[in-house]
Design an enzyme around this catalytic site. Structure first.
Site: not given
Length: 253
Positions: A145, A158
């Site tokens: 990410s 996350y």
């Protein structure tokens, strides 16, 4: 011919979380390049099955909660029983929970970490054992990410999990290169998927994000197809332990 190195005809790719969005896009891209697909999801990926079979490839649908690592070996066994082998693993399944760090719950921490990094490591381990048994190496593609590179806000588990994905990608590449196993990652930028629905619905936040992306748009699932095919193919045989940003130029700003 150089294009032959991207040909995945006869390969078998196991992809987690391919019912929608980025996973579906990568599944279709790999199928178009010649792969048969083993899709692992918590629901039947009907649309993905239709798209893969429409290009003449086979699709084995398996249902599992990837955060339950006790079931990983059975998934690989079923894939091998159906297709005789596994050549490629795409660890795409993941979730995100949004809450200020000061209020973030243990459940929101554990749920995200269990799926986004714990399952990635143990599924990679399981498939790597199969690669070694087969004796021909293989390709593992993890999904990182932008928050593998940046801190972000309101997504502590996350950010932690995706930073860990980039780290474990490097470690596994170091250990498994001797087995002819390539382990790399793709770090999508801001993509138009379910995970970013809240951000895209917030007009001010969406404008703020788009103003920073040189490409001037949200990414789309098909934007990951080329990088996924590259990392799954022999064209990337000398690429190992690397995380490729597919972000419209976000990190360049």
């Amino acid at each position: 011919m150089i294009l032959n190195t991207f040909n995945l005809q006869g390969k078998v790719a196991l992809i987690t979380g391919c019912d929608t969005g980025l996973g579906q896009g990568m599944a279709v891209g790999l199928a178009e390049a010649g792969c048969d697909i083993v899709g692992v999801n918590i629901v039947e990926p009907k649309e993905t099955i239709e798209k893969v079979t429409a290009v003449g490839r086979r699709f084995l649908s398996l249902t599992a909660d990837m955060s339950d690592i006790s079931g990983h070996a059975a998934l690989v066994e079923k894939a091998v029983a159906e297709f005789g082998k596994v050549d490629i693993l795409v660890n795409n399944a993941g979730i995100i929970r949004r809450e200020d760090a000061i209020e973030f719950s243990e459940k929101n921490w554990d749920d995200v970490m269990n799926l986004n990094i714990k399952s990635v490591f143990f599924m990679s381990q399981t498939v790597a054992r199969q690669f070694i048994k087969q004796g021909h190496g293989g390709k593992i593609i993890n999904i990182a990410s932008m928050l593998s590179f940046q801190g972000g806000i309101r997504v502590p588990s996350y950010t932690a999990s995706k930073s860990a994905v980039m780290g474990i990608t490097r470690l596994l590449a170091n250990e498994w290169a001797k087995h002819n196993i390539n382990v790399n990652a793709i770090a999508p930028g801001y993509m138009a998927t379910n995970n970013t629905q809240q951000l895209r619905a917030d007009q001010d936040r969406s404008k703020e994000i788009l103003d920073r992306i040189p490409a001037g748009r949200w990414g789309l699932p098909q934007d990951l197809q080329g990088p996924a095919v590259f990392l799954a193919s022999s064209a990337s045989d000398y690429v190992n332990g690397y995380t490729i940003a597919v972000d419209g130029g976000w990190l360049a700003r």
